[in-house]
Design a protein around this motif. Structure first.
Motif, PDB file in Angstrom:
ATOM      1  N   LEU A 198      21.642   0.955   1.113  1.00 23.03           N
ATOM      2  CA  LEU A 198      21.646  -0.015   0.247  1.00 23.03           C
ATOM      3  C   LEU A 198      20.386  -0.731  -0.131  1.00 23.03           C
ATOM      4  O   LEU A 198      19.841  -0.842  -1.178  1.00 23.03           O
ATOM      5  CB  LEU A 198      22.486  -1.239   0.746  1.00 23.03           C
ATOM      6  N   ILE A 199      19.488  -1.044   0.891  1.00 25.96           N
ATOM      7  CA  ILE A 199      18.257  -1.668   0.896  1.00 25.96           C
ATOM      8  C   ILE A 199      17.204  -0.667   0.205  1.00 25.96           C
ATOM      9  O   ILE A 199      16.661  -0.694  -0.891  1.00 25.96           O
ATOM     10  CB  ILE A 199      17.882  -2.146   2.103  1.00 25.96           C
ATOM     11  N   LEU A 200      17.118   0.673   0.787  1.00 29.84           N
ATOM     12  CA  LEU A 200      16.251   1.497   0.005  1.00 29.84           C
ATOM     13  C   LEU A 200      16.809   1.958  -1.324  1.00 29.84           C
ATOM     14  O   LEU A 200      15.834   1.966  -2.051  1.00 29.84           O
ATOM     15  CB  LEU A 200      16.430   2.970   1.070  1.00 29.84           C
ATOM     16  N   GLY A 201      18.159   1.943  -1.457  1.00 25.49           N
ATOM     17  CA  GLY A 201      18.635   2.374  -3.048  1.00 25.49           C
ATOM     18  C   GLY A 201      17.933   1.117  -3.882  1.00 25.49           C
ATOM     19  O   GLY A 201      17.632   1.537  -5.043  1.00 25.49           O
ATOM     20  N   GLY A 202      18.037   0.008  -3.499  1.00 23.35           N
ATOM     21  CA  GLY A 202      17.733  -1.342  -4.047  1.00 23.35           C
ATOM     22  C   GLY A 202      16.265  -1.144  -4.754  1.00 23.35           C
ATOM     23  O   GLY A 202      15.773  -1.936  -5.616  1.00 23.35           O
ATOM     24  N   ILE A 203      15.443  -0.349  -4.060  1.00 27.82           N
ATOM     25  CA  ILE A 203      14.141  -0.127  -4.492  1.00 27.82           C
ATOM     26  C   ILE A 203      13.434   1.258  -4.955  1.00 27.82           C
ATOM     27  O   ILE A 203      12.553   1.659  -4.755  1.00 27.82           O
ATOM     28  CB  ILE A 203      13.093  -0.745  -3.130  1.00 27.82           C
ATOM     29  N   GLY A 251       0.673  -1.325   0.057  1.00 29.93           N
ATOM     30  CA  GLY A 251       0.037   0.047  -0.141  1.00 29.93           C
ATOM     31  C   GLY A 251       0.802   1.302  -0.057  1.00 29.93           C
ATOM     32  O   GLY A 251       0.366   2.337   0.595  1.00 29.93           O
ATOM     33  N   GLY A 252       1.913   1.261  -0.760  1.00 29.59           N
ATOM     34  CA  GLY A 252       2.689   2.436  -0.816  1.00 29.59           C
ATOM     35  C   GLY A 252       3.801   2.739   0.222  1.00 29.59           C
ATOM     36  O   GLY A 252       4.568   3.355   0.237  1.00 29.59           O
ATOM     37  N   PHE A 253       3.621   1.609   1.304  1.00 30.57           N
ATOM     38  CA  PHE A 253       4.613   1.741   2.566  1.00 30.57           C
ATOM     39  C   PHE A 253       5.757   0.637   2.181  1.00 30.57           C
ATOM     40  O   PHE A 253       5.225  -0.501   1.847  1.00 30.57           O
ATOM     41  CB  PHE A 253       3.949   1.516   3.748  1.00 30.57           C
ATOM     42  N   VAL A 254       6.686   0.863   2.769  1.00 24.25           N
ATOM     43  CA  VAL A 254       7.865  -0.163   2.674  1.00 24.25           C
ATOM     44  C   VAL A 254       8.546  -0.412   3.954  1.00 24.25           C
ATOM     45  O   VAL A 254       8.783   0.334   4.768  1.00 24.25           O
ATOM     46  CB  VAL A 254       8.978   0.488   1.591  1.00 24.25           C
ATOM     47  N   PHE A 255       8.408  -1.658   4.303  1.00 22.52           N
ATOM     48  CA  PHE A 255       9.123  -2.077   5.733  1.00 22.52           C
ATOM     49  C   PHE A 255      10.242  -2.661   5.609  1.00 22.52           C
ATOM     50  O   PHE A 255      10.303  -3.776   4.879  1.00 22.52           O
ATOM     51  CB  PHE A 255       7.870  -2.961   6.198  1.00 22.52           C
ATOM     52  N   ILE A 256      11.194  -2.128   6.144  1.00 22.30           N
ATOM     53  CA  ILE A 256      12.674  -2.685   5.646  1.00 22.30           C
ATOM     54  C   ILE A 256      13.139  -3.390   7.091  1.00 22.30           C
ATOM     55  O   ILE A 256      12.995  -2.748   8.407  1.00 22.30           O
ATOM     56  CB  ILE A 256      13.686  -1.204   5.440  1.00 22.30           C
ATOM     57  N   THR A 257      13.628  -4.455   6.962  1.00 18.80           N
ATOM     58  CA  THR A 257      13.864  -5.419   7.978  1.00 18.80           C
ATOM     59  C   THR A 257      15.207  -4.537   8.821  1.00 18.80           C
ATOM     60  O   THR A 257      15.898  -3.998   8.200  1.00 18.80           O
ATOM     61  CB  THR A 257      14.137  -6.755   7.591  1.00 18.80           C
ATOM     62  N   GLY A 258      15.131  -5.001  10.153  1.00 22.47           N
ATOM     63  CA  GLY A 258      16.208  -4.273  10.895  1.00 22.47           C
ATOM     64  C   GLY A 258      17.566  -5.053  10.196  1.00 22.47           C
ATOM     65  O   GLY A 258      17.672  -6.062  10.150  1.00 22.47           O
ATOM     66  N   GLN A 259      18.529  -4.032  10.291  1.00 25.43           N
ATOM     67  CA  GLN A 259      19.661  -4.349   9.450  1.00 25.43           C
ATOM     68  C   GLN A 259      20.874  -4.275  10.716  1.00 25.43           C
ATOM     69  O   GLN A 259      20.797  -3.574  11.772  1.00 25.43           O
ATOM     70  CB  GLN A 259      20.080  -3.280   8.609  1.00 25.43           C
ATOM     71  N   MET A 260      21.890  -4.901  10.536  1.00 30.68           N
ATOM     72  CA  MET A 260      22.912  -5.136  11.397  1.00 30.68           C
ATOM     73  C   MET A 260      24.330  -4.361  11.008  1.00 30.68           C
ATOM     74  O   MET A 260      24.306  -3.987   9.577  1.00 30.68           O
ATOM     75  CB  MET A 260      23.196  -6.733  11.771  1.00 30.68           C
ATOM     76  N   PRO A 261      25.469  -4.116  11.594  1.00 28.64           N
ATOM     77  CA  PRO A 261      26.502  -3.450  11.420  1.00 28.64           C
ATOM     78  C   PRO A 261      27.372  -4.576  10.271  1.00 28.64           C
ATOM     79  O   PRO A 261      28.494  -4.456  10.879  1.00 28.64           O
ATOM     80  CB  PRO A 261      27.042  -2.901  12.609  1.00 28.64           C
ATOM     81  N   ILE A 289      29.689   2.335  18.979  1.00 23.89           N
ATOM     82  CA  ILE A 289      28.195   2.651  18.595  1.00 23.89           C
ATOM     83  C   ILE A 289      28.245   3.679  17.383  1.00 23.89           C
ATOM     84  O   ILE A 289      27.332   3.257  16.364  1.00 23.89           O
ATOM     85  CB  ILE A 289      27.470   3.041  19.926  1.00 23.89           C
ATOM     86  N   GLU A 290      29.444   4.507  17.436  1.00 20.37           N
ATOM     87  CA  GLU A 290      29.271   5.525  16.117  1.00 20.37           C
ATOM     88  C   GLU A 290      29.421   4.660  14.882  1.00 20.37           C
ATOM     89  O   GLU A 290      28.733   4.784  13.795  1.00 20.37           O
ATOM     90  CB  GLU A 290      30.271   6.509  16.474  1.00 20.37           C
ATOM     91  N   ALA A 291      30.504   3.814  14.967  1.00 22.89           N
ATOM     92  CA  ALA A 291      30.905   3.215  13.642  1.00 22.89           C
ATOM     93  C   ALA A 291      29.987   1.883  13.315  1.00 22.89           C
ATOM     94  O   ALA A 291      29.498   2.045  12.220  1.00 22.89           O
ATOM     95  CB  ALA A 291      32.281   2.538  14.084  1.00 22.89           C
ATOM     96  N   GLN A 292      29.293   1.370  14.242  1.00 24.73           N
ATOM     97  CA  GLN A 292      28.226   0.346  13.993  1.00 24.73           C
ATOM     98  C   GLN A 292      26.927   1.197  13.366  1.00 24.73           C
ATOM     99  O   GLN A 292      26.441   0.650  12.487  1.00 24.73           O
ATOM    100  CB  GLN A 292      27.924  -0.465  15.247  1.00 24.73           C
ATOM    101  N   THR A 293      26.617   2.085  13.892  1.00 24.50           N
ATOM    102  CA  THR A 293      25.329   2.738  13.794  1.00 24.50           C
ATOM    103  C   THR A 293      25.685   3.444  12.047  1.00 24.50           C
ATOM    104  O   THR A 293      24.728   3.219  11.301  1.00 24.50           O
ATOM    105  CB  THR A 293      25.147   4.065  14.546  1.00 24.50           C
ATOM    106  N   ARG A 294      27.022   3.913  11.647  1.00 29.35           N
ATOM    107  CA  ARG A 294      27.120   4.407  10.581  1.00 29.35           C
ATOM    108  C   ARG A 294      27.082   3.065   9.454  1.00 29.35           C
ATOM    109  O   ARG A 294      26.639   3.221   8.434  1.00 29.35           O
ATOM    110  CB  ARG A 294      28.491   4.873  10.225  1.00 29.35           C
ATOM    111  N   ARG A 295      27.694   1.898   9.845  1.00 23.37           N
ATOM    112  CA  ARG A 295      27.261   0.651   8.955  1.00 23.37           C
ATOM    113  C   ARG A 295      26.096   0.341   8.826  1.00 23.37           C
ATOM    114  O   ARG A 295      25.730   0.064   7.738  1.00 23.37           O
ATOM    115  CB  ARG A 295      28.289  -0.258   9.486  1.00 23.37           C
ATOM    116  N   VAL A 296      25.291   0.338   9.637  1.00 20.85           N
ATOM    117  CA  VAL A 296      23.958   0.103   9.739  1.00 20.85           C
ATOM    118  C   VAL A 296      23.244   0.957   8.941  1.00 20.85           C
ATOM    119  O   VAL A 296      22.534   0.471   7.974  1.00 20.85           O
ATOM    120  CB  VAL A 296      23.005   0.005  11.125  1.00 20.85           C
ATOM    121  N   ILE A 297      23.464   2.276   8.862  1.00 19.55           N
ATOM    122  CA  ILE A 297      22.614   3.266   8.132  1.00 19.55           C
ATOM    123  C   ILE A 297      23.259   2.969   6.770  1.00 19.55           C
ATOM    124  O   ILE A 297      22.458   3.293   5.634  1.00 19.55           O
ATOM    125  CB  ILE A 297      22.909   4.706   8.467  1.00 19.55           C
TER     126      ILE A 297
END
Length: 124
Positions: A56-61, A19-29, A43-51
């Protein structure tokens, strides 16, 4: 599934659209190019990797962080890492356009991660 996305750590789809919404599964670092490599330190490096993995996932769609409406963040060291996460979080988004967000302290995450983030986005 997004072919360039991180290797799943469990049986799931990277993203599901309804319905126009995209649910992206939790990503790991994890590093998509080297899934068995050690996780980044802190936490900073892991958060950047998760983002980066979420991008990547968002760009793929055909979407980006500007399409995110809601984020859920899971932290294993909530009291220690919450302030650092909050300090860097706005840098990922356009000024004044932060998504809604919930942050939850948890006892553990897959692959020994400090942070996991899942998203809800809306297709324009």
């Amino acid at each position: 599934m997004i072919s360039s996305g991180p290797q799943p750590v469990a049986p799931f789809s990277h993203a599901v659209e309804a319905g126009g919404f995209v649910f992206i599964t939790g990503q790991m670092p994890t590093d998509p190019a080297a899934p068995d490599a050690p996780l980044p330190e802190g936490i900073e490096a892991q958060t950047r990797r998760v983002i980066d993995n979420l991008k990547l996932i968002l760009g793929g769609i055909g979407l980006g962080l500007e399409h995110v409406t809601m984020a859920r963040i899971y932290l294993t060291e909530f009291q220690r890492d919450y302030a650092a996460l909050n300090a860097m979080w706005p840098s990922f988004f356009e000024v004044g356009k932060l998504p809604a967000r919930t942050t939850v302290g948890v006892t553990a995450l897959a692959v020994g991660a400090l942070v996991e983030i899942d998203l809800i986005a809306r297709r324009p």
